[in-house]
Design an enzyme around this catalytic site. Structure first.
Site, PDB file in Angstrom:
ATOM      1  N   ALA A  65      44.165 -20.497  22.957  1.00 50.66           N
ATOM      2  CA  ALA A  65      45.122 -21.066  23.897  1.00 50.66           C
ATOM      3  C   ALA A  65      45.905 -19.912  24.515  1.00 50.66           C
ATOM      4  O   ALA A  65      45.936 -18.813  23.965  1.00 50.66           O
ATOM      5  CB  ALA A  65      46.076 -21.992  23.149  1.00 50.66           C
ATOM      6  N   GLU A 107      37.668 -23.777  18.892  1.00 52.92           N
ATOM      7  CA  GLU A 107      37.740 -25.251  18.908  1.00 52.92           C
ATOM      8  C   GLU A 107      36.922 -25.832  20.060  1.00 52.92           C
ATOM      9  O   GLU A 107      36.282 -26.879  19.908  1.00 52.92           O
ATOM     10  CB  GLU A 107      39.206 -25.684  18.959  1.00 52.92           C
ATOM     11  CG  GLU A 107      39.961 -25.384  17.664  1.00 52.92           C
ATOM     12  CD  GLU A 107      41.442 -25.642  17.774  1.00 52.92           C
ATOM     13  OE1 GLU A 107      41.943 -26.508  17.022  1.00 52.92           O
ATOM     14  OE2 GLU A 107      42.105 -25.003  18.623  1.00 52.92           O
TER      15      GLU A 107
END
Ligand code: T1G
Length: 681
Positions: A65, A107
């Site tokens: 992220a 992820e």
């Protein structure tokens, strides 16, 4: 081809390739997430398309992220939504990985139906290193794919694994050849068309965690010491456990709850501060980024003692030839013997291969003659801490080493400008302050002299990264950044025991705070007789009183503490009596002192000294001071370092505490506190 922001798509007949180009590390910022969601939607809407590949341009697959977005108002789509959209596709989606698939990047790969990578790739979930846990179902999808036992080191330890290891645990479906990733991925995707897509959230490899819940306690036992004081690891264990015990959707909700708590906590804020502080430290504000560097091909080391040997190993391990000089042959033999032993210990512990030991030692040459250093591009002096000795060495270096070479001192507190004046080339002189053991400790204080040239400083900074050091620039002052702040702490520690605090309680307070050890343990480890005048009749402080009693520390089995054969320590009645006697003779009254006062009197003066260092421009930025203390002195990273910690508790509180104890408050610190400002950006 279509493009929206950092994401573009390219069609290869019936395969759509979604490509991210978001330098430097393809962080999953809002535009990347939006582009990914749009790409998947486009693939699903196009009947020609039967499979999808997701890959990245640049040096790496998504490295997580975008940490710079944390703490800001969230803008959709969020990463869990993007991952769910990828996984929900009924057309096979293949992640094609190179570089480092980390955090949210891993992820995204877990949400894909298949994962392939080049051999040099690494995959991991390092969120715990930011005081977090994976927040886009990584703690639920990974255990379902590889099992809880294999997932724990990744999620709780936070260290990435190699592509081969990832394939062996089932995280990767294939490891393909370097340099042909996209083609291999398209072929792989085509081979899966028409087959049911394997959705990770529906896998159930994680039954091992339910079948054998002991694996969680075993993991805690094996890693307890490393994880002490951190909040995130226990949350990560709870999330992986939930993956076995709860249905997927409930497990994801549990992960969100744990993630939310950590994100709102002080530890994650502190560790995210440290993440950027470490990266900022290697930037020199007032030197152009394109400053030409000096080519460093050969290094000279003066002194084959503990520091000289450790320093040399850094360059040898980085494949750089080293010439080591000593006054006497036996000192050289002793020094090189210790280096080989240290390397062989590392090989025995599997940290390097025996052939690497020989390769490193093979790059070492030794001499008793300064003339043999003539061709060195950098010479680092690591001799006895005495100004006259240093000046003599630098005079000789100035006479023998080629012009244009960098001359550096490993002094830990002496005036680098004064040392530079012993040469005709002060612009090529600076301090390179390594920390013992120099081949292990990551911190390097680069001491910038008044005349140090820009190219010399920039070269030293670049070289530090090459030898695996975290470098911080310090100005010339007594003790530079680290030791300068250590001395007021040590002074207060000595004062506290003179006033009645038990030295073992002083140590305990710092260990409870998160330091690996307290000041008196540290003294015993380093040796209380370092710098002692060896005259037992002359006692001017507690340390000399202990030395006079033959209590030199761990090396004599007794110092502040008594030590048994395996270095377990116990507080000593003899030491307690020596301190009480010394305090009485000095007319110092003794009283009970609580843990809060101990902590405040040890750490607040450090903050004040840090503020003075900033005010004097001896450090470029407050976060550099945090990097020094976290990497050189064991300050717990989950508090962010002394400067960030002070901001967290409030500068007003620090100033009030210093005033309460009658301790110095610099104008800089008091001003910041009164204006409600912070030390760190
Ligand atoms: N976000 C924003 N900026 C980043 C970044 C990131 N994730 N990673 C790196 N940068 C910047 C960095 O600040 C520097 O900027 C430049 O990129 C180069 O980095 C939902 C919550 C990838 C191994 O923890 O470990 O995903 O200083 O100097 O040595 O579950 O960067 O040049 O201006 O470090 O080659 C999880 C963090 C996020 C990985 C490359 N991911 N990055 O190392 O270059 S949390 C991470 C790294 C998350 C999800 C959760 C390393 C690297 P500047 P660099 P490097």
């Amino acid at each position: 081809m279509t493009a929206s922001g950092p994401i573009r798509t390219e069609t290869h007949d019936n395969v759509l390739v979604i490509i991210s180009d978001n330098p430097p590390v393809n962080a999953l910022g809002q535009a990347v997430r939006q582009g990914l969601a749009d790409g998947i939607a486009a693939a699903l809407a196009d009947d020609v398309i039967e499979a999808v590949v997701i890959r990245c341009d640049g040096r790496t697959f998504f490295a997580g992220a975008d940490i710079t977005e944390f703490g800001k108002a969230p803008v959709g789509p969020n990463l869990p939504e993007v991952c769910d959209a990828i996984e929900a596709s009924d057309k096979p989606v293949v992640a094609a990985i190179h570089g480092t698939a980390l955090g949210g990047g891993c992820e995204v790969a877990l949400a894909c139906h298949y994962r392939i990578a080049v051999p040099s790739a690494k995959l991991g979930l390092p969120e715990v290193k930011l005081g977090l846990i994976p927040g886009a179902a990584g703690t639920q999808r990974l255990p379902r794919l590889v099992g809880a036992e294999a997932a724990l080191p990744l999620v709780v330890g936070g260290n990435p694994v190699s592509a081969n290891k990832a394939e062996s645990i089932g995280l990767l479906d294939a490891v393909v050849t370097e340099g042909n990733l996209e083609q291999d991925a398209i072929a792989f995707a085509r081979s899966k068309i028409g087959k049911p897509v394997p959705r990770t959230s529906e896998q159930d490899a994680n039954r091992d965690g339910v079948a054998n819940p002991a694996i969680f306690d075993d993991f805690r036992q094996q890693n307890g010491r490393k994880l002490k004081g951190f909040d995130a690891p226990e949350a990560a264990i709870a999330a992986v456990k939930a993956a076995g015990e709860l249905p997927y959707a409930e497990g994801v909700a549990k992960e969100r709850e744990l993630f939310g708590k950590l994100m709102a906590g002080t530890q994650s804020a502190a560790m995210r501060h440290y993440f950027f502080a470490e990266r900022a430290a290697n930037k020199i504000d007032d030197i152009p980024a394109d400053t030409p560097l000096i080519d460093i091909a050969r290094v000279g080391i003066i002194g084959a003692g503990t520091m000289g040997g450790g320093i040399a190993m850094n360059f040898l391990s980085a494949g750089m030839p080293v010439t080591m000089l000593e006054m006497k042959q036996d000192a050289l033999d002793r020094g090189t013997g210790v280096m080989r032993k240290n390397y062989e210990n590392a090989a025995r512990r599997g940290r390097m291969k025996p052939e690497q030991v020989d390769a490193a030692m093979g790059l070492l040459s030794t001499t008793l003659d300064y003339a043999d250093l003539a061709d060195c591009d950098l010479v680092i002096e690591a001799v006895f801490e005495n100004m006259d000795v240093k000046k003599d060495v630098f005079g000789k270096l100035d006479a023998h080493v080629k012009q244009g070479a960098i001359l550096a001192s490993n002094t830990s507190y002496l005036n680098v400008d004064e040392i530079a004046q012993a040469t005709s080339r002060p612009g090529y002189v600076l301090g390179l302050h390594f920390f013992s053991p120099a081949n292990i400790m990551k911190l390097l204080e680069i001491v910038r002299g008044a005349k140090t040239r820009d190219d010399v400083l920039a070269t030293a900074m670049k070289l530090a990264k090459k030898i695996g050091k975290i470098a911080v620039v310090s100005g010339v002052c007594d003790g530079f950044i680290g030791n300068r702040m250590l001395s007021p702490r040590q002074k207060q520690a000595n004062e506290l025991v003179m006033e009645g605090a038990n030295y073992w309680e002083v140590d305990e307070v710092l260990v409870d705070f998160g330091f690996p050890m307290g000041p008196f343990q540290m003294g015993d480890l380093a040796g209380l007789d370092i710098g002692w005048h060896r005259d037992p009749s002359k006692v001017t402080n507690v340390r000399e009183a202990l030395c006079a009693a033959g209590r030199f520390g761990q090396k004599t089995g007794k110092g502040f503490y008594d030590y048994d054969g395996s270095r377990n320590r116990t507080p000593s009645d003899e030491t307690k009596a020596i301190i009480a006697d010394f305090a009485a003779k000095a007319g110092r009254e003794q009283r009970d002192i609580g843990a809060d006062e101990i902590l405040e009197r040890l750490l607040y003066p450090m903050v004040n000294e840090g503020a003075k260092i900033l005010d004097e421009g001896m450090a470029q930025r407050a976060s550099d001071i945090d990097v020094v203390w976290i990497n050189g002195y064991g300050w717990p990273v989950f508090t962010g370092g002394p400067m960030f910690w002070a901001d967290t508790i409030g500068l007003g509180k620090v100033v009030a505490g210093l005033d309460k104890y009658g301790l110095e408050v610099s104008d800089y610190l008091r001003g910041k506190a009164e204006r409600g400002e912070r030390l760190t950006a």
